[in-house]
Write an enzyme that holds these catalytic residues in place. Structure first.
Site, short mmCIF file in Angstrom:
data_model
loop_
_atom_site.label_atom_id
_atom_site.label_comp_id
_atom_site.label_asym_id
_atom_site.label_seq_id
_atom_site.Cartn_x
_atom_site.Cartn_y
_atom_site.Cartn_z
N GLY A 232 0.76 -1.24 0.00
CA GLY A 232 0.00 0.00 0.00
C GLY A 232 0.79 1.28 0.00
O GLY A 232 0.19 2.35 -0.10
N GLY A 263 4.15 -3.80 -3.50
CA GLY A 263 4.16 -4.00 -4.94
C GLY A 263 4.46 -2.71 -5.67
O GLY A 263 5.57 -2.48 -6.15
N CYS A 339 -10.10 0.75 -31.11
CA CYS A 339 -11.30 1.36 -31.68
C CYS A 339 -12.32 1.65 -30.60
O CYS A 339 -13.43 1.09 -30.62
CB CYS A 339 -11.88 0.45 -32.75
N TYR A 368 1.51 -2.45 -12.01
CA TYR A 368 0.11 -2.44 -12.44
C TYR A 368 -0.04 -1.76 -13.81
O TYR A 368 -0.99 -1.03 -14.05
CB TYR A 368 -0.78 -1.78 -11.38
C1 LIG Z 1 -1.81 -6.32 -3.97
C2 LIG Z 1 -1.38 -6.76 -2.65
C3 LIG Z 1 -0.21 -6.26 -2.09
C4 LIG Z 1 0.60 -5.18 -2.73
O1 LIG Z 1 -0.07 -3.97 -2.73
P1 LIG Z 1 0.64 -2.63 -3.25
O2 LIG Z 1 -0.43 -1.63 -3.10
O3 LIG Z 1 1.05 -2.86 -4.64
O4 LIG Z 1 1.80 -2.38 -2.35
C5 LIG Z 1 0.18 -6.77 -0.87
N1 LIG Z 1 -0.54 -7.73 -0.23
C6 LIG Z 1 -1.67 -8.22 -0.76
C7 LIG Z 1 -2.41 -9.26 -0.02
C8 LIG Z 1 -2.14 -7.76 -1.97
O5 LIG Z 1 -3.27 -8.23 -2.48
#
Ligand SMILES: *Cc1c(COP(=O)(O)O)cnc(C)c1O
Length: 388
Positions: A232, A263, A339, A368
């Site tokens: 997050g 992520g 399109c 993403y």
């Molecule tokens: C997607 C996800 C993450 C990573 O989230 P980010 O916002 O990309 O840091 C971590 N843990 C779980 C369980 C997720 O589904």
């Protein structure tokens, strides 16, 4: 503004240019910067779904403590990348995926009582884990706590969602794990949100997660639990905001071992999406730059409904005997080759000069980006994937 190595990499791409450039050094640097502000003993995992390109996964597996995966496919990537440790999340795990997670020695972030029962049944059917803890499968109970909302674009907790156990199911889940000799309750998984830009709020969320977990552990007479606070940390894809990592230094609790699963924060700045301008046209008063590419490669701006800023990479050479179309000092919409009028990456960005044959480069596209896009809609060729 564009790093020279990205410009250099794009110079090697076939024309018309359509490419992703991933810089694994940037991803590694992000992981190192995060690690630096985390408390001793905290584990940093990379959430593979942000970008599953094998080179990116391998680079981050090498510097993080491990990987977080959310499907059997991602689990395979993690095993191939030699992840130090693996956590497996997701609300729809199949028996085959759970069995593979046991085989791989992953910690299973369990999302429901039924999933827990299925995991226990698979473990007792002889799919025994090999994580060293007496062969038991490590389990973290994913809980959707009441009142744990955070700012961010994708709320997953404190509101109704398909993720995790309702707090009211916790008694049953804890009793179930404890009754299973082949399961080991390692702790709780409290991933709450994606793309939060407020680091101080994030630190408060982590403190709340640890408090909650310690109180639950006391209530159930459990040893100190591992507290997986998920991912997050945010990236401002549309503007210049930033998640202030330094605000976390010394602000995170140390009363329980923490696990982070990031992520976007690790992957997004490590990627650029580049697409060549195939046409410039004015239509009902607006300028459109039509690209060899679009939202089927980079869906994030369309999915979230924002304008993703680009940099113009002036590109020499014009093969035709007639004048090269160009605009100066106008606002253009950057649109793709699909399109559909929804194939828009950017609306109304002012350009000093833009010519057909120039390349628009979209930064912060490494998380993403390609991974969430609908690649086969209209069957255009895929972008080049350039790893530097
Ligand atoms: C997607 C996800 C993450 C990573 O989230 P980010 O916002 O990309 O840091 C971590 N843990 C779980 C369980 C997720 O589904």
């Amino acid at each position: 503004m564009l790093p020279d190595r990205v410009v250099g990499a794009l110079a090697t791409a076939p024309r018309p240019v359509c490419a992703y450039v991933y810089d694994t050094g940037v991803a590694r640097g992000r992981a190192a910067a995060v690690r630096e502000v985390l408390p001793e003993g905290a584990a940093l995992l990379y959430a593979v779904k942000a970008n599953g390109a094998p080179a990116v996964v391998a680079a981050l597996a090498g510097v993080a403590d491990g990987l977080e995966v959310a499907s059997g496919g991602e689990l395979e990537l993690a095993v191939r990348a030699g992840a130090g440790r693996t956590a497996f999340s997701g609300p729809a795990k199949t028996d085959a995926e759970l069995a593979a997670a046991i085989e791989a020695g992953a910690t299973v972030n369990v999302e429901s009582v039924l999933e827990l029962r299925r995991l226990a049944a698979l473990a007792s059917a002889g799919k025994g884990g090999r994580d060293g803890k007496a062969g038991r499968v490590r389990v973290a109970l994913r809980v959707n706590r009441a009142g744990a909302a955070l700012p961010g674009s994708h709320q997953m907790t404190g509101v109704p969602t398909p993720f995790g156990l309702d707090e009211s199911a916790l008694d049953e889940a804890v009793a179930l794990v404890r009754g299973q000799p082949l399961l080991h309750l390692a702790g709780f998984h409290l991933h709450a949100v994606s793309n939060n830009l407020d680091a101080a709020a994030h630190a408060a969320f982590v403190a709340g997660a640890v408090d909650w977990s310690l109180r639950a552990a006391t209530r159930y007479g459990l040893p100190t639990p591992e507290v997986n606070v998920g991912g997050g940390f945010g990236i401002d894809h549309a503007g210049a905001g930033r998640f202030d990592l330094a605000a976390l230094r010394g602000a995170l609790p140390t009363a329980a071992p923490l696990v982070f699963e990031l992520g976007r924060y690790l992957a997004a700045p490590a990627g650029w999406y580049a697409a060549e301008v195939l046409d410039l046209k004015r239509n009902h008063g607006r300028w459109f730059a039509v690209l060899r590419g679009g939202t089927h490669h980079f869906r994030l701006p369309a999915a979230w409904g924002y304008s993703h800023p680009f940099t113009v990479l002036p590109t020499p050479g014009w093969p035709y005997g007639f004048a090269r179309p160009e605009v100066r000092d106008v606002e253009v919409d950057a649109v793709g080759e699909l399109c559909t009028p929804r194939d828009v990456l950017t609306r109304g960005q002012r350009v000093d000069r833009l010519r057909v044959g120039d390349v628009l480069v979209f930064g912060n596209a490494g998380g993403y980006g390609w991974d969430i896009s609908h690649h086969d809609f209209l069957r255009h060729p895929y972008p080049e994937m350039i790893v530097i």
